[in-house]
Design an enzyme around this catalytic site. Structure first.
Site, PDB file in Angstrom:
ATOM      1  N   LYS A   1       3.764   1.646  -4.870  1.00 47.75           N
ATOM      2  CA  LYS A   1       4.800   1.148  -5.784  1.00 47.75           C
ATOM      3  C   LYS A   1       4.246   0.935  -7.189  1.00 47.75           C
ATOM      4  O   LYS A   1       4.844   1.368  -8.176  1.00 47.75           O
ATOM      5  CB  LYS A   1       5.392  -0.180  -5.248  1.00 47.75           C
ATOM      6  CG  LYS A   1       5.987  -0.070  -3.872  1.00 47.75           C
ATOM      7  CD  LYS A   1       6.532  -1.393  -3.392  1.00 47.75           C
ATOM      8  CE  LYS A   1       5.486  -2.486  -3.284  1.00 47.75           C
ATOM      9  NZ  LYS A   1       4.444  -2.197  -2.268  1.00 47.75           N
TER      10      LYS A   1
ATOM     11  N   ASP B   1       6.628  -5.844 -11.904  1.00 51.49           N
ATOM     12  CA  ASP B   1       5.941  -5.563 -10.642  1.00 51.49           C
ATOM     13  C   ASP B   1       5.957  -6.807  -9.746  1.00 51.49           C
ATOM     14  O   ASP B   1       6.134  -7.929 -10.228  1.00 51.49           O
ATOM     15  CB  ASP B   1       4.489  -5.136 -10.924  1.00 51.49           C
ATOM     16  CG  ASP B   1       3.891  -4.360  -9.752  1.00 51.49           C
ATOM     17  OD1 ASP B   1       4.654  -3.927  -8.858  1.00 51.49           O
ATOM     18  OD2 ASP B   1       2.657  -4.166  -9.731  1.00 51.49           O
ATOM     19  N   GLU B   2       5.765  -6.601  -8.451  1.00 49.51           N
ATOM     20  CA  GLU B   2       5.707  -7.694  -7.465  1.00 49.51           C
ATOM     21  C   GLU B   2       6.917  -8.614  -7.609  1.00 49.51           C
ATOM     22  O   GLU B   2       6.791  -9.848  -7.616  1.00 49.51           O
ATOM     23  CB  GLU B   2       4.404  -8.502  -7.641  1.00 49.51           C
ATOM     24  CG  GLU B   2       3.142  -7.668  -7.612  1.00 49.51           C
ATOM     25  CD  GLU B   2       2.829  -7.056  -6.247  1.00 49.51           C
ATOM     26  OE1 GLU B   2       3.473  -7.423  -5.247  1.00 49.51           O
ATOM     27  OE2 GLU B   2       1.946  -6.185  -6.206  1.00 49.51           O
ATOM     28  N   ALA B   3       8.103  -8.010  -7.691  1.00 52.60           N
ATOM     29  CA  ALA B   3       9.329  -8.771  -7.972  1.00 52.60           C
ATOM     30  C   ALA B   3       9.651  -9.784  -6.883  1.00 52.60           C
ATOM     31  O   ALA B   3      10.300 -10.799  -7.143  1.00 52.60           O
ATOM     32  CB  ALA B   3      10.492  -7.803  -8.147  1.00 52.60           C
TER      33      ALA B   3
ATOM     34  N   PHE C   1       0.807  -1.228   0.000  1.00 48.03           N
ATOM     35  CA  PHE C   1       0.000   0.000   0.000  1.00 48.03           C
ATOM     36  C   PHE C   1       0.842   1.281   0.000  1.00 48.03           C
ATOM     37  O   PHE C   1       0.357   2.335   0.396  1.00 48.03           O
ATOM     38  CB  PHE C   1      -0.969   0.038   1.199  1.00 48.03           C
ATOM     39  CG  PHE C   1      -1.756  -1.226   1.362  1.00 48.03           C
ATOM     40  CD1 PHE C   1      -2.653  -1.630   0.390  1.00 48.03           C
ATOM     41  CD2 PHE C   1      -1.587  -2.031   2.478  1.00 48.03           C
ATOM     42  CE1 PHE C   1      -3.380  -2.802   0.532  1.00 48.03           C
ATOM     43  CE2 PHE C   1      -2.307  -3.200   2.631  1.00 48.03           C
ATOM     44  CZ  PHE C   1      -3.206  -3.595   1.656  1.00 48.03           C
TER      45      PHE C   1
ATOM     46  N   CYS D   1       4.777  -0.332  15.551  1.00 53.63           N
ATOM     47  CA  CYS D   1       3.530  -1.106  15.580  1.00 53.63           C
ATOM     48  C   CYS D   1       3.668  -2.476  14.918  1.00 53.63           C
ATOM     49  O   CYS D   1       2.781  -3.318  15.046  1.00 53.63           O
ATOM     50  CB  CYS D   1       2.410  -0.313  14.912  1.00 53.63           C
ATOM     51  SG  CYS D   1       1.984   1.213  15.788  1.00 53.63           S
TER      52      CYS D   1
HETATM   53  P1  ADP Z   1       1.541  -0.889  -3.725  1.00 52.93           P
HETATM   54  O1  ADP Z   1       1.822  -1.325  -5.129  1.00 52.93           O
HETATM   55  O2  ADP Z   1       2.751  -0.271  -3.053  1.00 52.93           O
HETATM   56  O3  ADP Z   1       0.951  -1.971  -2.864  1.00 52.93           O
HETATM   57  P2  ADP Z   1      -0.492   0.709  -4.980  1.00 52.93           P
HETATM   58  O4  ADP Z   1       0.256   1.619  -5.901  1.00 52.93           O
HETATM   59  O5  ADP Z   1      -1.209  -0.454  -5.597  1.00 52.93           O
HETATM   60  O6  ADP Z   1       0.472   0.264  -3.777  1.00 52.93           O
HETATM   61  O7  ADP Z   1      -1.626   1.523  -4.212  1.00 52.93           O
HETATM   62  C1  ADP Z   1      -1.336   2.530  -3.310  1.00 52.93           C
HETATM   63  C2  ADP Z   1      -2.660   3.151  -2.946  1.00 52.93           C
HETATM   64  O8  ADP Z   1      -3.458   2.194  -2.269  1.00 52.93           O
HETATM   65  C3  ADP Z   1      -2.553   4.286  -1.965  1.00 52.93           C
HETATM   66  O9  ADP Z   1      -2.235   5.475  -2.619  1.00 52.93           O
HETATM   67  C4  ADP Z   1      -3.946   4.304  -1.369  1.00 52.93           C
HETATM   68  O10 ADP Z   1      -4.835   5.064  -2.166  1.00 52.93           O
HETATM   69  C5  ADP Z   1      -4.376   2.871  -1.451  1.00 52.93           C
HETATM   70  N1  ADP Z   1      -4.374   2.214  -0.146  1.00 52.93           N
HETATM   71  C6  ADP Z   1      -3.636   2.529   0.919  1.00 52.93           C
HETATM   72  N2  ADP Z   1      -3.885   1.714   1.968  1.00 52.93           N
HETATM   73  C7  ADP Z   1      -4.834   0.860   1.539  1.00 52.93           C
HETATM   74  C8  ADP Z   1      -5.521  -0.230   2.127  1.00 52.93           C
HETATM   75  N3  ADP Z   1      -5.305  -0.589   3.394  1.00 52.93           N
HETATM   76  N4  ADP Z   1      -6.428  -0.888   1.384  1.00 52.93           N
HETATM   77  C9  ADP Z   1      -6.641  -0.545   0.099  1.00 52.93           C
HETATM   78  N5  ADP Z   1      -6.027   0.467  -0.513  1.00 52.93           N
HETATM   79  C10 ADP Z   1      -5.133   1.160   0.179  1.00 52.93           C
HETATM   80 MG    MG Z   2       1.494  -3.191  -6.031  1.00 52.29          MG
END
Ligand code: ADP
Ligand code: MG
Length: 188
Positions: A21, A90-92, A18, A182
């Site tokens: 990335k 992605d998801e490397a 979240f 946490c």
């Molecule tokens: P990553 O690829 O790092 O997992 P994404 O680029 O897919 O992240 O998404 C990031 C976005 O997800 C954040 O900007 C926010 O809007 C959203 N997000 C943050 N926390 C949560 C959560 N607990 N559940 C769902 N979406 C979330």
């Molecule tokens: Mg992702």
């Protein structure tokens, strides 16, 4: 295989779940395409959370992608992609240490390679292939999420279900972003 005189460039985008990335990866690939470059996205087939043939953010943004069953499949799937162009992976962390070899091969053919993923596992330990890729990277972007407990700067992905597997696919509800204070590493 076609070769390019470009030196190759490795960009690593990492951080907990979240953190944004995939959002950042899609932005870089889209910008490259807008500039007229070939930009190919690739993901592990194991990640079926939101789509099979697309990299997808938690907010629903998506980009069509090749899906590789394992790191050994990456070069075959890509073909000549990346010669003078961009490859985004992605998801490397789902590919493990075996992803280092194809990334190096892509760099040698002159590709700009952008790798996104989680660099700490659910115990907080280094998550392959990131230790090796972070050393080789020309650019490292470390993103933070918001701690689900205190709202602080999250660096960890807290697993919310019991599993000893290092790779366990999950999305919202399965993992929480947590700050250093946490974060509760699993006992075993
Ligand atoms: P990553 O690829 O790092 O997992 P994404 O680029 O897919 O992240 O998404 C990031 C976005 O997800 C954040 O900007 C926010 O809007 C959203 N997000 C943050 N926390 C949560 C959560 N607990 N559940 C769902 N979406 C979330
Ligand atoms: Mg992702």
């Amino acid at each position: 295989m076609a070769l390019s005189t470009a030196p190759g460039r490795l960009e690593v985008i990492c951080g907990p779940m979240f953190a944004g990335k995939t959002t950042a990866l899609i932005a870089r690939l889209s910008a490259a395409r807008a500039a007229g470059l070939e930009a190919v996205a690739l993901k592990p087939a194991l990640d079926t959370r939101y789509a099979h043939a697309a990299i997808t953010t938690h907010t629903g943004e998506r980009l069509p992608a090749l899906a590789a069953a394992c790191a050994g499949e990456v070069m075959n799937l890509l073909g000549d992609a990346g010669v003078g162009g961009v490859v985004g992976i992605d998801e490397a962390h789902f590919f493990g240490a075996a992803l280092v070899a194809p990334v190096r091969a892509l760099l040698l053919r002159g590709a700009r390679v952008i790798v996104a993923g989680v660099e700490r596992d659910h115990r907080g330990a280094p998550f392959e292939p990131f230790p090796a890729l972070l050393v080789e990277a020309d650019e490292v972007v470390k993103l933070h999420a918001v701690c689900a407990r205190c709202g602080g700067l999250a660096v960890h992905s807290q697993r919310m279900f019991a599993s000893n597997e290092r790779v366990a696919v999950g999305g919202a509800g399965d993992y929480e972003a947590r700050c250093r204070r946490c974060f509760e590493p699993p006992a075993d």
